[in-house]
Design a protein around this motif. Structure first.
Motif, PDB file in Angstrom:
ATOM      1  N   ALA A  94       4.098  -0.201 -18.764  1.00 50.25           N
ATOM      2  CA  ALA A  94       3.744   0.371 -17.466  1.00 50.25           C
ATOM      3  C   ALA A  94       4.852   0.150 -16.443  1.00 50.25           C
ATOM      4  O   ALA A  94       5.610  -0.825 -16.503  1.00 50.25           O
ATOM      5  N   SER A  95       4.958   1.058 -15.492  1.00 51.61           N
ATOM      6  CA  SER A  95       5.881   0.900 -14.369  1.00 51.61           C
ATOM      7  C   SER A  95       5.375  -0.224 -13.474  1.00 51.61           C
ATOM      8  O   SER A  95       4.156  -0.403 -13.309  1.00 51.61           O
ATOM      9  N   PRO A  96       6.276  -1.003 -12.857  1.00 51.15           N
ATOM     10  CA  PRO A  96       5.818  -2.060 -11.946  1.00 51.15           C
ATOM     11  C   PRO A  96       5.065  -1.510 -10.745  1.00 51.15           C
ATOM     12  O   PRO A  96       4.326  -2.248 -10.089  1.00 51.15           O
ATOM     13  N   ARG A  97       5.233  -0.217 -10.466  1.00 50.81           N
ATOM     14  CA  ARG A  97       4.551   0.382  -9.322  1.00 50.81           C
ATOM     15  C   ARG A  97       3.129   0.817  -9.644  1.00 50.81           C
ATOM     16  O   ARG A  97       2.366   1.168  -8.737  1.00 50.81           O
ATOM     17  N   ASP A  98       2.745   0.800 -10.915  1.00 47.18           N
ATOM     18  CA  ASP A  98       1.397   1.221 -11.307  1.00 47.18           C
ATOM     19  C   ASP A  98       0.479  -0.001 -11.360  1.00 47.18           C
ATOM     20  O   ASP A  98       0.718  -0.942 -12.114  1.00 47.18           O
ATOM     21  N   ALA A  99      -0.568   0.022 -10.554  1.00 49.96           N
ATOM     22  CA  ALA A  99      -1.518  -1.086 -10.463  1.00 49.96           C
ATOM     23  C   ALA A  99      -2.849  -0.655 -11.061  1.00 49.96           C
ATOM     24  O   ALA A  99      -3.415   0.383 -10.667  1.00 49.96           O
ATOM     25  N   LEU A 100      -3.375  -1.437 -11.991  1.00 50.45           N
ATOM     26  CA  LEU A 100      -4.586  -1.085 -12.709  1.00 50.45           C
ATOM     27  C   LEU A 100      -5.817  -1.690 -12.051  1.00 50.45           C
ATOM     28  O   LEU A 100      -5.907  -2.903 -11.843  1.00 50.45           O
ATOM     29  N   VAL A 101      -6.770  -0.834 -11.713  1.00 44.61           N
ATOM     30  CA  VAL A 101      -8.083  -1.261 -11.241  1.00 44.61           C
ATOM     31  C   VAL A 101      -9.107  -0.685 -12.207  1.00 44.61           C
ATOM     32  O   VAL A 101      -9.244   0.537 -12.323  1.00 44.61           O
ATOM     33  N   LEU A 102      -9.824  -1.565 -12.907  1.00 46.01           N
ATOM     34  CA  LEU A 102     -10.640  -1.151 -14.042  1.00 46.01           C
ATOM     35  C   LEU A 102     -12.103  -1.530 -13.858  1.00 46.01           C
ATOM     36  O   LEU A 102     -12.453  -2.391 -13.040  1.00 46.01           O
ATOM     37  N   SER A 103     -12.954  -0.891 -14.654  1.00 49.07           N
ATOM     38  CA  SER A 103     -14.371  -1.234 -14.698  1.00 49.07           C
ATOM     39  C   SER A 103     -14.921  -0.880 -16.073  1.00 49.07           C
ATOM     40  O   SER A 103     -14.652   0.204 -16.593  1.00 49.07           O
ATOM     41  N   MET A 104     -15.667  -1.797 -16.669  1.00 50.35           N
ATOM     42  CA  MET A 104     -16.317  -1.506 -17.941  1.00 50.35           C
ATOM     43  C   MET A 104     -17.530  -0.606 -17.753  1.00 50.35           C
ATOM     44  O   MET A 104     -18.041  -0.035 -18.701  1.00 50.35           O
ATOM     45  N   ARG A 105     -17.967  -0.475 -16.517  1.00 48.37           N
ATOM     46  CA  ARG A 105     -19.167   0.319 -16.235  1.00 48.37           C
ATOM     47  C   ARG A 105     -18.808   1.803 -16.161  1.00 48.37           C
ATOM     48  O   ARG A 105     -17.791   2.187 -15.593  1.00 48.37           O
ATOM     49  N   THR A 106     -19.655   2.615 -16.737  1.00 43.47           N
ATOM     50  CA  THR A 106     -19.486   4.072 -16.621  1.00 43.47           C
ATOM     51  C   THR A 106     -20.534   4.640 -15.688  1.00 43.47           C
ATOM     52  O   THR A 106     -20.541   5.767 -15.374  1.00 43.47           O
TER      53      THR A 106
ATOM     54  N   SER B   9       0.828  -1.211   0.000  1.00 46.87           N
ATOM     55  CA  SER B   9       0.000   0.000   0.000  1.00 46.87           C
ATOM     56  C   SER B   9       0.861   1.259   0.000  1.00 46.87           C
ATOM     57  O   SER B   9       0.410   2.321  -0.452  1.00 46.87           O
ATOM     58  N   GLY B  10       2.100   1.158   0.471  1.00 47.95           N
ATOM     59  CA  GLY B  10       3.001   2.304   0.437  1.00 47.95           C
ATOM     60  C   GLY B  10       3.890   2.339  -0.783  1.00 47.95           C
ATOM     61  O   GLY B  10       4.658   3.291  -0.966  1.00 47.95           O
ATOM     62  N   TRP B  11       3.797   1.296  -1.628  1.00 47.05           N
ATOM     63  CA  TRP B  11       4.676   1.195  -2.803  1.00 47.05           C
ATOM     64  C   TRP B  11       3.910   1.296  -4.117  1.00 47.05           C
ATOM     65  O   TRP B  11       4.336   1.989  -5.041  1.00 47.05           O
ATOM     66  N   LEU B  12       2.768   0.635  -4.182  1.00 47.83           N
ATOM     67  CA  LEU B  12       1.974   0.656  -5.416  1.00 47.83           C
ATOM     68  C   LEU B  12       1.249   1.986  -5.606  1.00 47.83           C
ATOM     69  O   LEU B  12       0.852   2.644  -4.637  1.00 47.83           O
ATOM     70  N   ARG B  13       1.061   2.348  -6.857  1.00 51.91           N
ATOM     71  CA  ARG B  13       0.220   3.488  -7.221  1.00 51.91           C
ATOM     72  C   ARG B  13      -1.001   2.944  -7.952  1.00 51.91           C
ATOM     73  O   ARG B  13      -0.885   2.360  -9.030  1.00 51.91           O
ATOM     74  N   ILE B  14      -2.171   3.096  -7.360  1.00 46.03           N
ATOM     75  CA  ILE B  14      -3.400   2.597  -7.966  1.00 46.03           C
ATOM     76  C   ILE B  14      -3.814   3.522  -9.107  1.00 46.03           C
ATOM     77  O   ILE B  14      -3.998   4.722  -8.921  1.00 46.03           O
ATOM     78  N   ARG B  15      -3.963   2.960 -10.298  1.00 47.19           N
ATOM     79  CA  ARG B  15      -4.446   3.691 -11.470  1.00 47.19           C
ATOM     80  C   ARG B  15      -5.799   3.112 -11.860  1.00 47.19           C
ATOM     81  O   ARG B  15      -5.921   1.907 -12.080  1.00 47.19           O
ATOM     82  N   THR B  16      -6.808   3.949 -11.953  1.00 49.63           N
ATOM     83  CA  THR B  16      -8.152   3.479 -12.274  1.00 49.63           C
ATOM     84  C   THR B  16      -8.530   3.838 -13.703  1.00 49.63           C
ATOM     85  O   THR B  16      -8.038   4.820 -14.271  1.00 49.63           O
ATOM     86  N   GLY B  17      -9.419   3.042 -14.276  1.00 46.88           N
ATOM     87  CA  GLY B  17      -9.952   3.311 -15.605  1.00 46.88           C
ATOM     88  C   GLY B  17     -11.377   2.807 -15.667  1.00 46.88           C
ATOM     89  O   GLY B  17     -11.678   1.709 -15.187  1.00 46.88           O
ATOM     90  N   THR B  18     -12.273   3.600 -16.234  1.00 49.57           N
ATOM     91  CA  THR B  18     -13.680   3.210 -16.320  1.00 49.57           C
ATOM     92  C   THR B  18     -14.174   3.364 -17.747  1.00 49.57           C
ATOM     93  O   THR B  18     -13.756   4.267 -18.473  1.00 49.57           O
ATOM     94  N   GLY B  19     -15.066   2.466 -18.127  1.00 51.77           N
ATOM     95  CA  GLY B  19     -15.649   2.510 -19.460  1.00 51.77           C
ATOM     96  C   GLY B  19     -14.812   1.743 -20.460  1.00 51.77           C
ATOM     97  O   GLY B  19     -13.608   1.518 -20.263  1.00 51.77           O
TER      98      GLY B  19
END
Length: 365
Positions: A353-365, A327-337
């Motif tokens: 992507a950088s190993p520190r960038d973590a993708l949390v996605l959703s197809m829902r808008t 939680s102190g190392w990763l950077r959460i990156r979000t994407g929707t749609g």
């Protein structure tokens, strides 16, 4: 009524994607005995690209069938029950499990209990049970130990593999090795495995191998004793060694086997983050023969030897510790749609992507 959508990939070329409408919406009425899930968020990483690359061989395309030579890449994440045609599953309940890159999923609950349910759809019957189980987050100890739903979505399936991999290694006393070398050391599965090994009071030395531009970030996590670039394999000390290959890169594997020779006592195939690497014949390499690690089989062995309750307790404790570090190392990156999800998929496929960038996605808008 706005219909949902799903992101499909072309099975002949994973770079090609298309968004297709689903005959489902939040207002759709599921058949009796079925449940309609709204897919709220999911993690996406190189692990999911591995699912796609071995989809045919390992059966991953069969979980969420798609038409016309296309596939839906499976992901792990959270969904909410928006319509229930099953008396044992309440509307509004939030679950964690295996999902498509889509806005909705129709499931047929079976084995319903206080912890969740299994999708009993016929096309999933032959798959490992762990992939078909949906856990109620309101009573899930893993969810309760998570700093937030985003971190859980992006790290939970990878950490579960890490936990099983390290437990399997520990059961075999790390195959008598004085050192464990981990390729693709910046990947989250590798980091989770290294973190767990590092917490053992008696353990082998830990060496991570990664891209030169990822060395500093990987070392900063603090779980490896030493982090090297792939070009530094010739400097590895020669002693009894176990190799965990998460790269799937034949050239890297060949370099390690030739460098270590008979000192290589165990060589495990875990993942394939370098999916675009040129094929290399790895048959007949010096050192231990390569063996494939399959997490569901390891989970079954561990449950048989330690018992389900002990396994869950150890998993949750390890997760709490690892999540605090990440939680102190990763950077959460979000994407929707659909557009942002497709862009994130292509970036992961390209490995930019950088190993520190973590993708949390959703197809829902």
């Amino acid at each position: 009524m706005t219909l949902g959508s799903s992101l499909l990939v072309d099975l002949s070329d994973l770079h090609h994607t298309q968004v297709r409408p689903l005959a489902l919406s939040d207002e759709a009425v599921p058949p009796e005995g079925s449940v309609l899930l709204a897919v709220e968020r999911f993690g996406f990483s190189a692990n999911n690209v591995t699912y796609a690359n071995v989809g045919e061989a390992m059966g991953y395309w069969s979980f969420f069938p798609a038409p016309d030579g296309h596939g839906q890449i499976p992901v792990w994440g959270h969904a909410r029950v928006v319509r229930s045609g099953h008396p044992g599953v309440a509307e509004g309940a939030e679950v964690y499990g295996f999902l498509p890159m889509a806005t909705h999923l129709l499931v047929a609950p079976s084995a319903v209990d206080v912890r969740g349910f299994t999708d009993g759809s016929p096309h999933r019957a032959a798959r490992a049970a762990v992939y078909n189980r949906y856990l109620l987050r309101s009573v899930d100890p893993f969810a309760a130990a998570s700093p937030g739903p985003e971190l859980e979505a992006v790290l939970r399936p990878l950490f579960t593999t890490s936990f099983l991999l390290e437990a399997d290694l520990a059961q075999h006393d790390y195959h008598g090795a004085d050192a464990v070398v981990v390729t693709s050391a910046s990947s989250r599965t590798a980091l989770g495995t290294a973190h767990l090994i590092a917490t053992r009071s008696r353990r082998p030395a830990l060496v991570g191998l990664t891209r030169a531009d990822h060395v500093a970030d990987t070392q900063a996590v603090g779980c490896y004793d030493r982090v090297l670039a792939y070009d530094d394999v010739p400097s590895l000390p020669i002693g009894t060694t176990t190799v965990l290959d998460l790269s799937g890169d034949g050239a890297v594997v060949a370099d390690l086997h030739h460098r270590l020779g008979d000192a290589l006592v165990h060589s495990s195939i875990v993942g394939a983050t370098h999916w675009q690497a040129e094929p290399v014949d790895t048959a007949g390499l010096p050192g231990a023969p390569r063996t494939f690690f399959f997490a569901p089989e390891a989970a079954e062995r561990l449950r048989e030897t330690a018992g389900p309750a002990a396994v869950e307790s150890a998993l949750v404790a390890g997760w709490r510790s690892f999540a605090e570090v990440m939680s102190g190392w990763l950077r959460i990156r979000t994407g929707t749609g659909p557009d942002q999800v497709a862009d994130a998929y292509r970036a992961t496929l390209a490995g930019t992507a950088s190993p520190r960038d973590a993708l949390v996605l959703s197809m829902r808008t």
